[in-house]
Design a protein around this motif. Structure first.
Motif, mmCIF file in Angstrom:
data_model
loop_
_atom_site.group_PDB
_atom_site.id
_atom_site.type_symbol
_atom_site.label_atom_id
_atom_site.label_comp_id
_atom_site.label_asym_id
_atom_site.label_seq_id
_atom_site.Cartn_x
_atom_site.Cartn_y
_atom_site.Cartn_z
ATOM 1 N N UNK A 60 0.843 -1.194 0.000
ATOM 2 C CA UNK A 60 0.000 0.000 0.000
ATOM 3 C C UNK A 60 0.883 1.250 0.000
ATOM 4 N N UNK A 61 0.478 2.210 -0.825
ATOM 5 C CA UNK A 61 1.129 3.516 -0.926
ATOM 6 C C UNK A 61 0.095 4.568 -0.554
ATOM 7 N N UNK A 62 0.560 5.646 0.078
ATOM 8 C CA UNK A 62 -0.382 6.664 0.528
ATOM 9 C C UNK A 62 0.205 8.054 0.354
ATOM 10 N N UNK A 63 -0.688 8.996 0.089
ATOM 11 C CA UNK A 63 -0.334 10.411 0.081
ATOM 12 C C UNK A 63 -1.526 11.200 0.579
ATOM 13 N N UNK A 64 -1.285 12.062 1.545
ATOM 14 C CA UNK A 64 -2.331 12.925 2.065
ATOM 15 C C UNK A 64 -2.117 14.331 1.523
ATOM 16 N N UNK A 65 -3.017 14.732 0.646
ATOM 17 C CA UNK A 65 -2.984 16.069 0.066
ATOM 18 C C UNK A 65 -3.735 16.999 1.014
ATOM 19 N N UNK A 66 -2.995 17.659 1.879
ATOM 20 C CA UNK A 66 -3.608 18.498 2.910
ATOM 21 C C UNK A 66 -4.285 19.714 2.290
ATOM 22 N N UNK A 67 -3.711 20.247 1.234
ATOM 23 C CA UNK A 67 -4.262 21.442 0.586
ATOM 24 C C UNK A 67 -5.666 21.189 0.037
ATOM 25 N N UNK A 68 -5.888 20.027 -0.587
ATOM 26 C CA UNK A 68 -7.192 19.694 -1.169
ATOM 27 C C UNK A 68 -8.020 18.773 -0.281
ATOM 28 N N UNK A 69 -7.523 18.453 0.914
ATOM 29 C CA UNK A 69 -8.205 17.567 1.855
ATOM 30 C C UNK A 69 -8.561 16.233 1.207
ATOM 31 N N UNK A 70 -7.569 15.632 0.566
ATOM 32 C CA UNK A 70 -7.754 14.376 -0.148
ATOM 33 C C UNK A 70 -6.666 13.395 0.261
ATOM 34 N N UNK A 71 -7.050 12.133 0.420
ATOM 35 C CA UNK A 71 -6.088 11.071 0.708
ATOM 36 C C UNK A 71 -6.103 10.096 -0.452
ATOM 37 N N UNK A 72 -4.926 9.808 -0.997
ATOM 38 C CA UNK A 72 -4.765 8.892 -2.114
ATOM 39 C C UNK A 72 -4.110 7.611 -1.612
ATOM 40 N N UNK A 73 -4.672 6.470 -1.948
ATOM 41 C CA UNK A 73 -4.092 5.176 -1.596
ATOM 42 C C UNK A 73 -4.006 4.303 -2.839
ATOM 43 N N UNK A 74 -2.818 3.787 -3.094
ATOM 44 C CA UNK A 74 -2.613 2.795 -4.148
ATOM 45 C C UNK A 74 -2.339 1.477 -3.446
ATOM 46 N N UNK A 75 -3.172 0.485 -3.713
ATOM 47 C CA UNK A 75 -3.028 -0.808 -3.036
ATOM 48 C C UNK A 75 -3.090 -1.923 -4.070
ATOM 49 N N UNK A 76 -2.283 -2.923 -3.861
ATOM 50 C CA UNK A 76 -2.277 -4.085 -4.739
ATOM 51 C C UNK A 76 -3.523 -4.919 -4.465
ATOM 52 N N UNK A 77 -4.128 -5.457 -5.490
ATOM 53 C CA UNK A 77 -5.309 -6.308 -5.328
ATOM 54 C C UNK A 77 -4.924 -7.780 -5.259
ATOM 55 N N UNK A 78 -3.706 -8.116 -5.635
ATOM 56 C CA UNK A 78 -3.284 -9.516 -5.745
ATOM 57 C C UNK A 78 -2.136 -9.792 -4.784
ATOM 58 N N UNK A 79 -2.236 -10.909 -4.081
ATOM 59 C CA UNK A 79 -1.153 -11.385 -3.224
ATOM 60 C C UNK A 79 -0.899 -12.842 -3.579
ATOM 61 N N UNK A 80 0.318 -13.123 -4.031
ATOM 62 C CA UNK A 80 0.691 -14.500 -4.363
ATOM 63 C C UNK A 80 1.687 -14.974 -3.330
ATOM 64 N N UNK A 81 1.388 -16.116 -2.728
ATOM 65 C CA UNK A 81 2.224 -16.649 -1.659
ATOM 66 C C UNK A 81 2.482 -18.128 -1.901
ATOM 67 N N UNK A 82 3.728 -18.500 -1.729
ATOM 68 C CA UNK A 82 4.122 -19.896 -1.910
ATOM 69 C C UNK A 82 4.002 -20.616 -0.568
ATOM 70 N N UNK A 83 3.262 -21.732 -0.570
ATOM 71 C CA UNK A 83 3.044 -22.500 0.652
ATOM 72 C C UNK A 83 3.357 -23.964 0.414
ATOM 73 N N UNK A 84 3.609 -24.667 1.505
ATOM 74 C CA UNK A 84 3.819 -26.112 1.414
ATOM 75 C C UNK A 84 2.487 -26.788 1.137
ATOM 76 N N UNK A 85 2.522 -27.777 0.254
ATOM 77 C CA UNK A 85 1.295 -28.520 -0.030
ATOM 78 C C UNK A 85 1.074 -29.551 1.069
ATOM 79 N N UNK A 86 -0.168 -29.829 1.363
ATOM 80 C CA UNK A 86 -0.507 -30.773 2.412
ATOM 81 C C UNK A 86 -0.960 -32.088 1.784
ATOM 82 N N UNK A 87 -0.033 -32.777 1.177
ATOM 83 C CA UNK A 87 -0.335 -34.067 0.550
ATOM 84 C C UNK A 87 0.440 -35.153 1.269
ATOM 85 N N UNK A 88 -0.234 -36.227 1.498
ATOM 86 C CA UNK A 88 0.430 -37.376 2.104
ATOM 87 C C UNK A 88 0.886 -38.291 0.987
ATOM 88 N N UNK A 89 2.200 -38.502 0.913
ATOM 89 C CA UNK A 89 2.727 -39.350 -0.156
ATOM 90 C C UNK A 89 2.763 -40.812 0.255
#
Length: 159
Positions: A60-89
């Motif tokens: 997330x990125x943020x900027x508060x424009x105090x002059x115009x009373x505006x807050x801007x937020x840029x946020x990622x919509x996607x999160x990719x995470x590598x996890x261990x698989x839960x398979x019994x071999x």
């Protein structure tokens, strides 16, 4: 005895605009291009957004424009995470397989890469003008406005 009912949904105020951005760039490059083309000053926040018991974190990125009373937020919509698989071999030795899991901040918009949230208390924000400037960036595929009232997961946008 009178029974009083308090509806909590009445307190939720949607005084912000939400723009969807389709872009293949990394988050810091997109923040730089938005700063350059929209005359913003977005900077990375110290902590990422963590949801679902720290299973997913979104930059997330943020900027508060105090002059115009505006807050801007840029946020990622996607999160990719590598996890261990839960398979019994069934064997004596463990075979560690990794699985790439994808989480979305707004699950109903799975094809959106980034979200630009503009909180404007004075209602001076020109959405069409900002969309045209974003679409003029060559690396951005497309951008459009999202109706916040129709979102099922709008609680994820409270930060």
């Amino acid at each position: 005895m009178a029974l009083h009912k308090l509806v909590v949904d009445d307190f939720y105020d949607t005084s912000f605009s939400l723009l969807a951005i389709h872009c293949e760039l990394e988050d810091y490059r997109l923040a730089y291009l938005l700063n350059k083309h929209l005359d913003l000053n977005l900077s990375r926040m110290d902590r990422d957004l963590d949801y679902k018991y720290f299973a997913a974190s979104y930059s997330i990125y943020e900027w508060q424009d105090i002059e115009n009373e505006t807050t801007w937020n840029l946020v990622s919509n996607v999160c990719k995470r590598e996890e261990d698989s839960l398979q019994s071999s069934g064997s004596l030795f463990t075979n560690q397989n990794k699985v790439l899991k994808t989480f979305y901040l707004l699950p109903e918009f799975k094809n959106v890469d980034y979200l630009l949230k503009i909180s404007d208390e004075t209602l001076r924000f020109k959405e069409k003008k900002v969309l045209n400037k974003i679409q003029s960036i060559p690396q951005v595929i497309t951008s459009y406005s999202i109706d916040v009232e129709d979102l099922k997961s709008k609680d994820n946008l409270i930060f």
